[in-house]
Design a protein around this motif. Structure first.
Motif, short mmCIF file in Angstrom:
data_model
loop_
_atom_site.label_atom_id
_atom_site.label_comp_id
_atom_site.label_asym_id
_atom_site.label_seq_id
_atom_site.Cartn_x
_atom_site.Cartn_y
_atom_site.Cartn_z
N ASP A 144 -46.43 -13.86 38.64
CA ASP A 144 -46.07 -12.93 37.56
C ASP A 144 -46.99 -13.07 36.35
O ASP A 144 -46.70 -13.80 35.41
N GLY A 146 -47.72 -10.53 34.45
CA GLY A 146 -47.26 -9.58 33.44
C GLY A 146 -46.39 -10.25 32.38
O GLY A 146 -46.15 -9.69 31.31
N ARG A 153 -53.16 -13.26 27.69
CA ARG A 153 -53.69 -12.73 28.95
C ARG A 153 -55.07 -12.12 28.73
O ARG A 153 -56.00 -12.39 29.48
#
Lengths: 471, 296
Positions: A144, A146, A153
């Motif tokens: 994951d 996201g 990120r």
């Protein structure tokens, strides 16, 4: 050996009769030691190599910070899941780790299968082809990504793909002693400016009781004094270079920021400021010897730890102070990447994803408590009620500071570089260290700010010139 | 250790007695007492960092940070057990291997070289000696990248023999210089007598010269051992998980984001114990060896 007096006498006789056979005790002892060394060393080496069994042995280079040490002690969880993968850690302090990892990755030395890097290295190394693109692994494994906070990120991605995944993220904020503020009848503004902080530091500075108004780093090093100073510089509207790579270290904004920082730490900072880095300030503040401290949000793991700190529960947290811009913090993250030279990329990904997954956060919480989980990378950590409870004093300010960081636009004017607390160019390790030595000398009072900046401008311009040629 | 050792006696009994020097009478009274106090004060200044290290090893992290430092506290073994319970033994084994193997090699290679440069000087001996010592003038940081690349090329990164070879090269010049001065101490008459008796060169070296030089050899060996034991720069750059030595293990306790003084002090105390023990055992030889040149 101790009977040397007797032996010396014996030697005299034997000098006349050199052919007579006699034992040579010192040499015999040395020979025995040598044999012992060979045996012991051989055993140690054999032991170290043999334990890998039939499976894969991964060598992981990490920075020896407390949360990474927790990961080392929890590795059994990983080996239970993957019994055929044996993990060995090389744990070194930040500077040594950085130098070693850079040498190994840059020359393709190949001794590491996973390395701890930061958002300073990741993009540059991705561009040079030194790191493995992790995006295919992420997509294939259903990991994951996201859930990572946007700026974190983004700072670990090159052309949209992640090249390292964050272990924890940090920004900067200001910690202050609520009890001292109360005693002095002072209040911390919700969004303080640097001028307000300087005024508060003047009021709280109490050399007689050994409490400094504020603690700020002064130790030379691009990762030491340059980190807080650069965030001050950028919020003052200063920049290292204009868009055409002309060095701006003697510009009015840069000078104003440098004079402000040096004056504040000289007048109301901790004693011996030119020699204190993050560690020094951590000791000062956690032992109650400073009323405020502006630094990395990672400080909370020590400042709020009753085993190490005498000021637990007395602390308030405010966002990084500002001046000309409306955001004054920085962005930094320790992450794990896989060198392009690794021969065990699949196994390395299994380990890297284990150490940076949501499940790992839960594992740390179960074993050591929520206050020890690596924070600042995943939104889900901030949203966990248990974490919110233990980190209520600082988690809100921390998340906001990270979420608002914009390393692509560090200040209110255009820059040819990205990065807030550092410049994301390979030359910055050297340039930043040289300039930090000048700044530290100014803090120590050995040279003036003007002299420091004039010299620094020359250093910066020589780097800028090399980029001008490329343009 | 040597600070508390008995005063050095004249070196090898085979050497001619030193020229008679009037012995200074022992001072008594106030002057003597003052000198004693001064000696102790200086000794204390020198030993205080080590003392601080040992004391801190028995403190908790919190107690280690107090300012001013406390001397009376509840001692804890938490740090020492923490250091020993981690992967201490492989590092210890690597350190022993690198130190002892390189010291043995240094003695094997250095003794003939020192003999040649003292007893049977070759042409341009001084240049050779200078060449030896000039290898110590290059900062090691300047050669670490070429060394790393070369070692990687032959797959010798993270191999203990790389360190053995480097430590041998690092200590050889010092050992040659030291042992040469000890060889010069050996009276030429003794060597000539042995040769007249028909002893071969190896025999002269082994049975005549080395016994006279034993304290010197011990001193040289100990110095080489100390240098190798404490060497950090090559070890940190050329090893990873297999061949790392104790200094590399020790530095892993330093962290930029937490308190570590007590842990580091415990690791340093444990890491320095072997060399302290060796120094203590060899103390008498050392004092004789190190003062060999002084009584000439």
């Amino acid at each position: 050996m101790p009977r040397s007096e007797h032996r010396a006498g014996a030697d005299e006789k034997e000098d006349r009769l050199p052919t007579k056979k006699r034992p040579l005790r010192p040499l015999a002892a040395l020979g025995a030691l040598g044999t012992a060394a060979a045996l012991l060393g051989g055993c140690a080496g054999a032991g170290a190599i043999a334990s890998g069994g039939d499976g894969t042995t991964l060598v992981v280079a990490i920075v020896s910070n407390p949360q990474m040490e927790d990961a080392i002690s929890l590795q059994e969880d990983f080996t239970q899941e993957y019994p055929n993968i044996d993990v060995r850690f090389v744990s070194l302090p930040e500077n040594e780790a950085r130098a070693k990892i850079t040498t190994s990755v840059a020359t393709g030395g190949g001794e590491f299968d996973a390395v701890m890097v930061s958002n300073y290295e990741t993009r540059q190394w991705a561009e040079f082809g030194w790191l493995t693109n992790l995006q295919p692994y992420i997509e294939e494994s259903g990991y994951d990504d996201g859930d990572f906070l946007g700026p974190i990120r983004e700072s670990l991605s090159y052309q949209g793909d992640m090249y390292s995944v964050p272990f924890y993220g940090e920004s900067s904020f200001l910690v202050y002693r609520k009890d001292l503020f109360e005693e002095a009848g002072l209040e911390m503004p919700a969004d303080p400016t640097w001028q307000e902080i300087a005024d508060l530091a003047a009021k709280l500075d109490d050399p007689e009781s050994g409490t400094a108004g504020i603690c700020l780093r002064g130790l030379p090093g691009w990762g030491e004094v340059m980190a807080p100073f650069n965030s001050v510089l950028h919020t003052f509207g200063g920049r290292w270079y204009d868009r055409r790579w002309n060095a701006q270290l003697t510009s009015p904004e840069f000078r104003e920021a440098a004079e402000f920082y040096v004056n504040l730490v000289q007048e109301h900072g901790q004693p011996g400021a030119a020699a204190s880095g993050f560690g020094g300030c951590l000791t000062h503040y956690s032992q109650g010897r400073a009323a405020m401290w502006y630094d990395a949000t990672a400080m909370v793991s020590t400042v709020e730890d009753p085993d190490s700190s005498t000021v637990v529960g007395q602390n308030g947290y405010a966002p990084a102070p500002v001046a000309e811009t409306d955001y004054g913090g920085w962005l930094y993250t320790w992450s794990l990447g896989i060198p392009a030279s690794s021969e065990h990329k699949d196994a390395a990904w299994k380990f890297v994803s284990w150490m940076t997954d949501k499940e790992y956060t839960k594992l740390v919480a179960e074993e050591y408590g929520w206050e020890r989980v690596p924070p600042g990378a995943r939104a889900s950590t901030f949203e966990t009620p248990e974490y919110q409870e233990v980190a209520s004093a600082y988690s809100g300010v921390m998340r906001q500071s990270i979420a608002r960081a914009n390393p692509q636009h560090p200040t209110n004017r255009a820059t040819p570089y990205s990065g807030i607390n550092f410049l994301a160019i390979p030359e910055f390790q050297d340039l930043g260290t040289r300039v930090s030595q000048q700044l530290s000398a100014a803090i120590a009072g050995r040279i003036t700010v003007e002299e420091a900046l004039r010299q620094s401008q020359r250093y910066a311009q020589s780097v800028g010139d090399s980029y001008k040629e490329e343009q | 250790m040597t600070a508390t050792a008995p005063a050095p006696r004249p070196a090898a009994a085979a050497s001619p007695p030193p020229p008679a020097r009037p012995r200074r009478p022992r001072r008594g009274g106030a002057g003597g007492a003052a000198l004693t106090v001064l000696t102790w004060a200086i000794a204390l200044v020198f030993v205080s960092p080590a003392l601080w290290m040992v004391l801190t090893a028995f403190k908790t992290e919190g107690a280690a940070q107090t300012d001013p430092p406390t001397f009376f506290f509840q001692p804890t073994l938490e740090q020492i057990t923490g250091v020993l319970s981690a992967d201490f033994l492989p590092y210890l084994g690597n350190s022993l291997m690198a130190t002892l193997a390189s010291t043995a090699l240094v003695l094997v290679l250095g003794t003939p070289a020192a003999y040649a440069l003292s007893i049977r000087p070759v042409k341009r001996t001084k240049d050779v000696l200078f060449f030896f010592i000039s290898t110590k003038m290059l900062p090691v940081v300047a050669v670490v990248v070429p060394l790393y690349v070369a070692a990687a090329e032959v797959s010798m990164i993270d191999n203990i023999w790389t360190l053995v070879v480097l430590y041998t090269a690092m200590n050889l010049p010092i050992a040659v210089w030291m042992m040469r001065s000890f060889f010069l101490e050996v009276p030429s008459g003794v060597i000539e007598a042995a040769r007249l008796e028909g002893a071969s060169l190896p025999r002269v070296l082994w049975s005549v010269m080395l016994p006279i030089m034993a304290p010197g050899v011990a001193a040289t060996a100990l110095i080489c051992m100390i240098f190798s034991w404490n060497e950090f720069f090559f070890a940190v750059n050329l090893t990873a998980s297999q061949a790392a030595t104790l200094p590399v293990y020790l530095v892993g306790f330093i962290t930029s984001e937490g308190l570590y003084w007590a842990q580091l002090a415990a690791a340093a105390t444990v890491a320095s114990l072997p060399i302290v023990i060796v120094g203590w055992i060899a103390q008498r030889q050392l004092v004789r060896g190190l003062s060999m040149g002084a009584v000439k």
